[in-house]
Design an enzyme around this catalytic site. Structure first.
Site, PDB file in Angstrom:
ATOM      1  N   GLU A 181      -0.439   2.086   3.495  1.00  0.00           N
ATOM      2  CA  GLU A 181       0.448   2.260   2.317  1.00  0.00           C
ATOM      3  C   GLU A 181       1.886   1.863   2.644  1.00  0.00           C
ATOM      4  O   GLU A 181       2.834   2.494   2.176  1.00  0.00           O
ATOM      5  CB  GLU A 181       0.413   3.698   1.781  1.00  0.00           C
ATOM      6  N   GLY A 182       2.037   0.809   3.417  1.00  0.00           N
ATOM      7  CA  GLY A 182       3.377   0.367   3.820  1.00  0.00           C
ATOM      8  C   GLY A 182       3.725   0.968   5.162  1.00  0.00           C
ATOM      9  O   GLY A 182       3.994   2.166   5.250  1.00  0.00           O
TER      10      GLY A 182
END
Lengths: 596, 596
Positions: free
Chosen positions: A441-442
């Protein structure tokens, strides 16, 4: 071999006493989760997490998922049963709006429960976790028909969801993605391409899987401006929404990973799969970020969850393992040795984890309340302020809580000595599982850039100024209170460092953007320390009030000690972050590439 | 998939230019390894490490060791062949005295080579690594007969060695150990008991395995005063030292570990095995510490080795992976994206690793030279000073270099994003392998206690004062040089913090020993930073001299940049350590045990 006990009393202290949960009773859903009911909900969640979900955790790591020749995937023994109990208990749908089959309770309550579940079994809870993100995207960007078709089934948990972003050559830089969408002329699209690292991409726990897929419509602009979001259902749906034939999407292989073995991480192949646009054409990135922001808070929570369960097991071991004698004289003279919890360096590890976890829990719940206000309040000013703070805190929670959650899983493993390195004891699994939260997620470097490059300057720095004002006022209001002075002093020093770093960035990052990139990770952690320190200030203040009015207990006494530990031993790191930030990018960027 | 290139040029720069290796040519063995020969030795070692040993690394992780029903153990495919090439090349015996079949070369040369080998394949190199420790103990405490019987075969590598200390209930606290030794009346003992976590306890790479075993002679005093050290040979030896029948020692099972899968970590069962006392009766702890100190330096080296190979792979990936555009404008406009090495936060990770590794290498070689002087010089004052510094630096090298080696393996994995979490890329293995180095041969908390509780006050603080004086004089001597000022300033600030922390300990730890325990880990790392900063001072000074006299190259230019990075971004941590140390033990120890 591992144990877990949900920290219900601590959650209730934070929600009821520190954050004043009852003050929000005018918001939709909050009246349905009164403090009494909250107590009951958390109690039930605790039982499920401790007795059903946690016992499956080591099994999941050991067995992993298995892909069969036909592309189907079997999850570890017991996972489906555990998921069914979770689903049937209504835990999926706590915060989903009632009109789509949910219970409409506060997101804050969902968050409190999600901490317990992820502590109990991170890999298992990823299946419903991804579904939450997919639901959020459909609710925000889907048509009414899409909402009615997909959300109730997903809220019930009989269908699950996924996010399909990454491709082999493209992770962070989504502009490079190649998956194609060709319109069929009847409103549908044919989706073709390969996606990797797809959590819960294929499994045996739900009747259908709803893939949200980023792809590029033929002829769309290059880069991120040409990306759209599509819904691809594993089984096609007939006009009444019943399951029809299999869609042309399949799991090509499972990744062999360092951890979260119980979660099926798939390579997904789309071969002219039938898909439907969700949201605007070429507006995929915006729609995706709804999922992503929800997921980032969820991943931050995973960091805390793993740090907490690892801490609990380290405490249990430290109380039970006999080795050496206390440096200040034998504490268990009747035994051959003292339990290792008597040794200061063991305590240091335990107190570090504890001081961080309790503040992390408060920060996540504080932020979840902002999310509820932002989404449910009808007072515009309140909504805006809450939304500002939610956006500001999202990268901090994701980045700081996962970095620290991993660090603390490692710390807890260290308490076990050699036994921590043996898989049987389960401490290695916590470390291996926690590791992914820093990446997906990043990656945390991206969170830091989101903070420094986007959130900081957004609306003229409105969010940051709001936060600085709140913390500054808290310090000022409690400065004269001699019981609070040791805490406000440390917090104020941290806030000063953070404000100096912010000023430095404003003065040095505009003309030389590398200075922002070079400062970003330190700025993220500096900000995190101040936010956590502020939570300690709030918790200590509340604990002192409780003690003063005679309603205090050992929980409140412990808060004073742990809060002091935080201020004395963790807060001083702000100065090193400031020094690094102020050093700028020069020595970081000066080496020519071929010198590496 | 992973790559490794031995940093020969950097080793030579440190040995020849920074540490003045040639100045030691009067010590035994040094003349046999002249700078020219040194160059040739390191070049050959590099080839073996890169072409033979490293390609076996991922195989070893994937396959692991297998124990068969008869208790025998098979190592991974290729391990025996790799070991044979290492052994036949004479790499085992570099620094073993010539009279016992060795080559008598400096321990410093052995250390330089060992870094490459451990970077290439830590699990494989543990087999000869443990043997080195066993040889050291036999040479120091064995009888002439024992030396003649065992050392030549072990130096040749046809026999390997082990250390048997830990039992299920006793790791750090050896006083609790229960393994029994019963005299047989003919000079031998019958050894009975169970040992766990025995690296290289059983395998198929050598003809015989020489176990050094701590046990308690019947009727010996309780605690550590009643422990003796024994030699137990896997195969009993006849009067001529030839292999006879199998001794009653066997591998009961292999541990399932987080990493170092290629190394066989055994539960060893002794069932009246024939053993022979080595050193004095009840003098086992002292004899064991010879092995242990040797092993601790070796483990510190493993930390550096893993940090280095992980760094190299992160660099390769950062140059090759295209993702996003440089914040200061496209660097590869002809490509779809820039390589990620253009991003400051990626550089931050790379520079952190690099700045640490280069100084760590210098510190290890500096310490290895002290070991050579301590063991080989005939000038009493030199020997004493070198021995003081060797003893002082041993826990620092073990504790700091393994904590950081692990941290950097994690950092290198982070550079890979999601791909770092997939086993195939090999970054997870570096993390999992590096993890054990923080634990074994005395967990790092024990190293910190060794430093604060023993080494600091030894001989009235002589070692510490020697070190402070050397670093202080270096700062003073270079203060006026404006090229050196940026470096001496940071170093002096760090030294001041270290001296302040030392003073605080002297004033506060005597009357309250918990203050020492509470400070220990921070003190260890604070000391490490100053020692590494001193190495940077020395390296930068040398590089500037080279550049000034026209013999400088890009290597020397790079040292100036990397040294500045260290001073700007790593050295500032000393202040946080000092703040934590000065906070004392109160908040750390105040919580009652049942509050946890």
């Amino acid at each position: 071999m591992t144990t877990y006990k949900a920290p219900v009393a601590d959650t209730l202290f934070i929600l009821n006493d520190v954050l004043g949960y009852e003050r929000y009773s005018n918001l939709p859903g909050f009246a349905d989760a009164s403090p009494d009911l909250l107590d009951a909900i958390l109690g039930e969640a605790a039982k499920l997490a401790e007795n059903v979900i946690h016992p499956l955790n080591q099994v999941g790591d050991h067995e992993g998922c298995v892909r069969h020749a036909d592309g189907s995937v079997t999850t570890p023994t017991g996972f489906k049963d555990g998921y069914d109990q979770y689903r049937e208990g209504g835990w999926m749908s706590l915060a989903i709006p009632e009109e789509f089959g949910g219970q409409g309770l506060p997101y804050t309550v969902h968050t409190a429960v999600a901490e317990y579940m992820s502590s109990a079994n991170m890999a298992l809870m990823m299946y419903p976790g991804l579904t939450q993100g997919a639901i959020a995207a459909i609710l925000e960007h889907g048509s009414d028909e899409q909402k009615q078709t997909f959300v109730p089934k997903m809220a019930e948990g009989v269908w699950t969801g996924t996010m399909n972003l990454t491709e082999p050559h493209c992770g962070t830089d989504l502009g490079l993605l190649r998956t194609k969408a060709v319109p069929t002329g009847d409103g549908a699209y044919k989706i073709s391409g390969q996606k990797i690292f797809i959590s819960a991409g294929e499994h045996d726990m739900s009747e259908n899987i709803i893939h949200l897929v980023l792809a590029r419509i033929e002829g769309a602009p290059e880069g991120v401006k040409g990306i759209s979001l599509f819904i691809v259902s594993k089984f096609k749906l007939d006009a009444d929404g019943n399951l029809g034939e299999r869609n042309a999407v399949s799991c090509g292989s499972l990744e062999e990973k360092m951890g979260i073995h119980g979660n099926s991480t798939c390579v997904m192949n789309y071969d002219e799969a039938e898909g439907y646009l969700i949201g605007a054409e070429n507006g995929g990135l915006k729609a995706m970020f709804v999922m992503m922001n929800e997921a980032r808070l969820g991943v931050g929570l995973q960091g805390l969850s793993l740090g907490e369960v690892a801490y609990q097991n380290a405490v249990a071991y430290a109380k039970e393992r006999l080795q050496g004698r206390s440096i200040s004289g034998a504490k268990s003279p009747d035994k051959k040795a003292d339990p290792i919890i008597v040794h200061p360096d063991i305590r240091r590890n335990l107190m570090n984890m504890r001081a961080f976890n309790e503040a992390g829990r408060a920060l996540i719940l504080w932020t979840a309340l902002k999310s509820d206000v932002a989404h449910r309040s009808d007072v515009e000013a309140d909504k805006q302020e809450a939304d500002d703070l939610l956006g500001l805190m999202t990268p901090i929670i994701k980045g700081v809580l996962t970095d620290k959650g991993f660090e603390h899983a490692v710390m807890a493993q260290q308490v076990f000595g050699g036994h921590g390195y043996i898989e049987e004891h389960g401490m290695s699994q916590f470390v291996r599982d926690a590791r992914i939260a820093m990446i997906y997620e990043g990656a945390n470097g991206i969170q830091a850039l989101d903070l420094v490059g986007r959130k900081l300057a957004l609306n003229g720095g409105r969010a940051v100024q709001t936060f600085f004002k709140e913390v500054g006022e808290f310090c000022e209001a409690n400065r004269a209170d001699e019981n609070m002075a040791p805490f406000t002093k440390g917090l104020k020093k941290g806030l000063n460092d953070l404000q100096a770093a912010t000023m430095w960035l404003m003065q040095n990052a505009m003309q030389k953007p590398d200075n922002a990139g070079a400062a970003s990770t330190d700025y993220l952690h500096l900000f995190g320390l101040v936010a956590l320190g502020y939570m300690w200030g709030r918790m200590v203040k509340t604990a002192q009030e409780k003690i003063a009015d005679g309603s205090g207990s050992s929980i409140h006494e412990a808060k004073l000690v742990t809060g002091r530990y935080f201020m004395e031993r963790i807060m001083p790191e702000t100065a090193a972050h400031l020094a690094r930030i102020s050093a700028g990018a020069d020595s970081m960027m000066a080496l020519p590439e071929d010198a590496f």
